[in-house]
Design a protein around this motif. Structure first.
Motif, PDB file in Angstrom:
ATOM      1  N   TYR A  95       0.826  -1.208   0.000  1.00  0.00           N
ATOM      2  CA  TYR A  95       0.000   0.000   0.000  1.00  0.00           C
ATOM      3  C   TYR A  95       0.864   1.262   0.000  1.00  0.00           C
ATOM      4  CZ  TYR A  95      -4.161  -2.835   0.731  1.00  0.00           C
ATOM      5  OH  TYR A  95      -5.187  -3.744   0.568  1.00  0.00           O
ATOM      6  N   ALA A  96       2.005   1.181   0.657  1.00  0.00           N
ATOM      7  CA  ALA A  96       2.931   2.315   0.614  1.00  0.00           C
ATOM      8  C   ALA A  96       3.395   2.553  -0.821  1.00  0.00           C
ATOM      9  CB  ALA A  96       4.128   2.058   1.530  1.00  0.00           C
ATOM     10  N   TYR A  97       3.705   1.463  -1.513  1.00  0.00           N
ATOM     11  CA  TYR A  97       4.108   1.579  -2.912  1.00  0.00           C
ATOM     12  C   TYR A  97       2.966   2.127  -3.761  1.00  0.00           C
ATOM     13  CZ  TYR A  97       5.804   0.236  -7.548  1.00  0.00           C
ATOM     14  OH  TYR A  97       6.197   0.249  -8.866  1.00  0.00           O
ATOM     15  N   ASP A  98       1.742   1.681  -3.507  1.00  0.00           N
ATOM     16  CA  ASP A  98       0.581   2.186  -4.246  1.00  0.00           C
ATOM     17  C   ASP A  98       0.435   3.697  -4.083  1.00  0.00           C
ATOM     18  OD1 ASP A  98      -0.115  -0.284  -5.258  1.00  0.00           O
ATOM     19  OD2 ASP A  98      -1.541  -0.728  -3.649  1.00  0.00           O
ATOM     20  N   ILE A  99       0.741   4.189  -2.890  1.00  0.00           N
ATOM     21  CA  ILE A  99       0.659   5.636  -2.656  1.00  0.00           C
ATOM     22  C   ILE A  99       1.649   6.378  -3.556  1.00  0.00           C
ATOM     23  CG2 ILE A  99       1.148   7.462  -0.960  1.00  0.00           C
ATOM     24  CD1 ILE A  99      -0.074   5.608   1.172  1.00  0.00           C
ATOM     25  N   THR A 100       2.845   5.805  -3.701  1.00  0.00           N
ATOM     26  CA  THR A 100       3.828   6.462  -4.579  1.00  0.00           C
ATOM     27  C   THR A 100       3.379   6.431  -6.030  1.00  0.00           C
ATOM     28  OG1 THR A 100       5.190   4.471  -4.992  1.00  0.00           O
ATOM     29  CG2 THR A 100       5.689   5.769  -3.010  1.00  0.00           C
ATOM     30  N   LEU A 101       2.634   5.386  -6.413  1.00  0.00           N
ATOM     31  CA  LEU A 101       2.162   5.282  -7.793  1.00  0.00           C
ATOM     32  C   LEU A 101       1.106   6.339  -8.119  1.00  0.00           C
ATOM     33  CD1 LEU A 101       1.839   1.417  -8.352  1.00  0.00           C
ATOM     34  CD2 LEU A 101       3.663   2.956  -9.101  1.00  0.00           C
ATOM     35  N   VAL A 102       0.371   6.784  -7.098  1.00  0.00           N
ATOM     36  CA  VAL A 102      -0.647   7.809  -7.335  1.00  0.00           C
ATOM     37  C   VAL A 102      -0.004   9.065  -7.904  1.00  0.00           C
ATOM     38  CG1 VAL A 102      -2.330   9.340  -6.234  1.00  0.00           C
ATOM     39  CG2 VAL A 102      -2.236   6.923  -5.589  1.00  0.00           C
ATOM     40  N   ARG A 103       1.092   9.478  -7.317  1.00  0.00           N
ATOM     41  CA  ARG A 103       1.755  10.688  -7.808  1.00  0.00           C
ATOM     42  C   ARG A 103       2.326  10.463  -9.202  1.00  0.00           C
ATOM     43  NH1 ARG A 103       2.680  15.403  -5.901  1.00  0.00           N
ATOM     44  NH2 ARG A 103       1.916  14.855  -3.839  1.00  0.00           N
ATOM     45  N   ASP A 104       2.834   9.273  -9.472  1.00  0.00           N
ATOM     46  CA  ASP A 104       3.320   8.970 -10.817  1.00  0.00           C
ATOM     47  C   ASP A 104       2.188   9.022 -11.835  1.00  0.00           C
ATOM     48  OD1 ASP A 104       5.908   8.680 -10.091  1.00  0.00           O
ATOM     49  OD2 ASP A 104       6.085   6.560 -10.590  1.00  0.00           O
ATOM     50  N   THR A 105       1.035   8.509 -11.439  1.00  0.00           N
ATOM     51  CA  THR A 105      -0.102   8.434 -12.353  1.00  0.00           C
ATOM     52  C   THR A 105      -0.710   9.805 -12.628  1.00  0.00           C
ATOM     53  OG1 THR A 105      -0.637   6.197 -11.584  1.00  0.00           O
ATOM     54  CG2 THR A 105      -2.388   7.418 -12.716  1.00  0.00           C
ATOM     55  N   PHE A 106      -0.865  10.610 -11.585  1.00  0.00           N
ATOM     56  CA  PHE A 106      -1.562  11.886 -11.720  1.00  0.00           C
ATOM     57  C   PHE A 106      -0.624  13.061 -11.989  1.00  0.00           C
ATOM     58  CE2 PHE A 106      -4.604   9.234  -9.571  1.00  0.00           C
ATOM     59  CZ  PHE A 106      -5.820   9.643 -10.079  1.00  0.00           C
ATOM     60  N   GLY A 107       0.669  12.855 -11.847  1.00  0.00           N
ATOM     61  CA  GLY A 107       1.618  13.930 -12.122  1.00  0.00           C
ATOM     62  C   GLY A 107       1.632  14.996 -11.045  1.00  0.00           C
ATOM     63  N   ASP A 108       1.771  16.235 -11.466  1.00  0.00           N
ATOM     64  CA  ASP A 108       1.892  17.353 -10.534  1.00  0.00           C
ATOM     65  C   ASP A 108       0.595  17.536  -9.745  1.00  0.00           C
ATOM     66  OD1 ASP A 108       2.621  19.631  -9.181  1.00  0.00           O
ATOM     67  OD2 ASP A 108       2.272  20.978 -10.882  1.00  0.00           O
ATOM     68  N   LEU A 109       0.709  17.453  -8.415  1.00  0.00           N
ATOM     69  CA  LEU A 109      -0.446  17.635  -7.543  1.00  0.00           C
ATOM     70  C   LEU A 109      -0.244  18.823  -6.603  1.00  0.00           C
ATOM     71  CD1 LEU A 109      -1.073  13.877  -6.610  1.00  0.00           C
ATOM     72  CD2 LEU A 109      -2.438  15.280  -8.174  1.00  0.00           C
TER      73      LEU A 109
END
Length: 208
Positions: A95-109
């Motif tokens: 789940y920690a890794y999934d959190i990092t993927l969110v930023r990769d997927t959505f880009g600049d937040l």
């Protein structure tokens, strides 16, 4: 008097300690990177992979001890629960890794306020830390505290998740919803550690 099983239990204890340390590091790194706008995908992935390797080793060791030494009840509960808890730690890493993927997927937040995530993130990091301490000390009071904290996380999650649909920024709403879900699941796994500690100490299961 040292028993034949004791060196193996010590080895199990050392591997579980490593998983505990990795769980805390992985959780904190992922959450802090998300909130700070940093990319920690590779670092968290590597930590998560280390946890999976340890989980495999814990599994092999626990089955070997059960088959070879026919452990007494108290040892058996510890061995069995260590396998279950080690799996829970791998889920924290995932789940920690999934959190990092969110930023990769959505880009600049950077336009996202992340207020809800900020509020919940401190509780999640504290719960993971508490779960590690609970297992290390077999502390029943900490086990109860984890369940109380998990209930609070659930209430907060259920209250604030619907509020995200009111955000005008769809990207922020989706990103926050995903991260909140991952953190809610992390809270569940942390609380499960407390349940397993109760089983180790008392021999009784707590089903929720």
């Amino acid at each position: 008097m040292t028993r034949l099983i004791d060196p193996h239990l010590a080895n199990l204890s050392e591997m579980m300690k490593q998983m505990c340390d990795l769980s805390v590091t992985c959780t904190n790194l992922a959450i802090d990177a998300y909130l700070g706008g940093q990319n920690a995908r590779k670092e968290v992935h590597d930590l998560s992979s280390q946890m999976m390797d340890l989980y495999d080793k814990v599994g092999e060791l626990t089955f070997d001890m059960i088959l070879r030494y026919q452990p007494v009840a108290s040892d058996f509960r510890l061995i069995r629960s260590s396998l279950e808890i080690s799996y829970g730690f791998t889920r924290l890493g995932r789940y920690a890794y999934d959190i990092t993927l969110v930023r990769d997927t959505f880009g600049d937040l950077s336009d996202c306020k992340n207020e809800v995530v900020y509020t919940l993130s401190g509780e999640i990091k504290q719960m993971v830390k508490l779960a590690v301490e609970c297992f290390a000390t077999l502390d029943l009071e900490k086990a109860k505290e984890l369940r109380t904290d998990e209930d609070l996380v659930d209430k907060y999650y259920n209250k604030h998740l619907p509020m995200l649909i009111t955000l005008s920024n769809v990207k922020c709403a989706l990103a926050d919803a995903l991260v909140l879900r991952y953190m809610e699941r992390m809270a569940d796994h942390a609380a499960f550690v407390g349940d397993s500690v109760s089983y180790i100490v008392t021999g009784a299961r707590t089903y929720r």
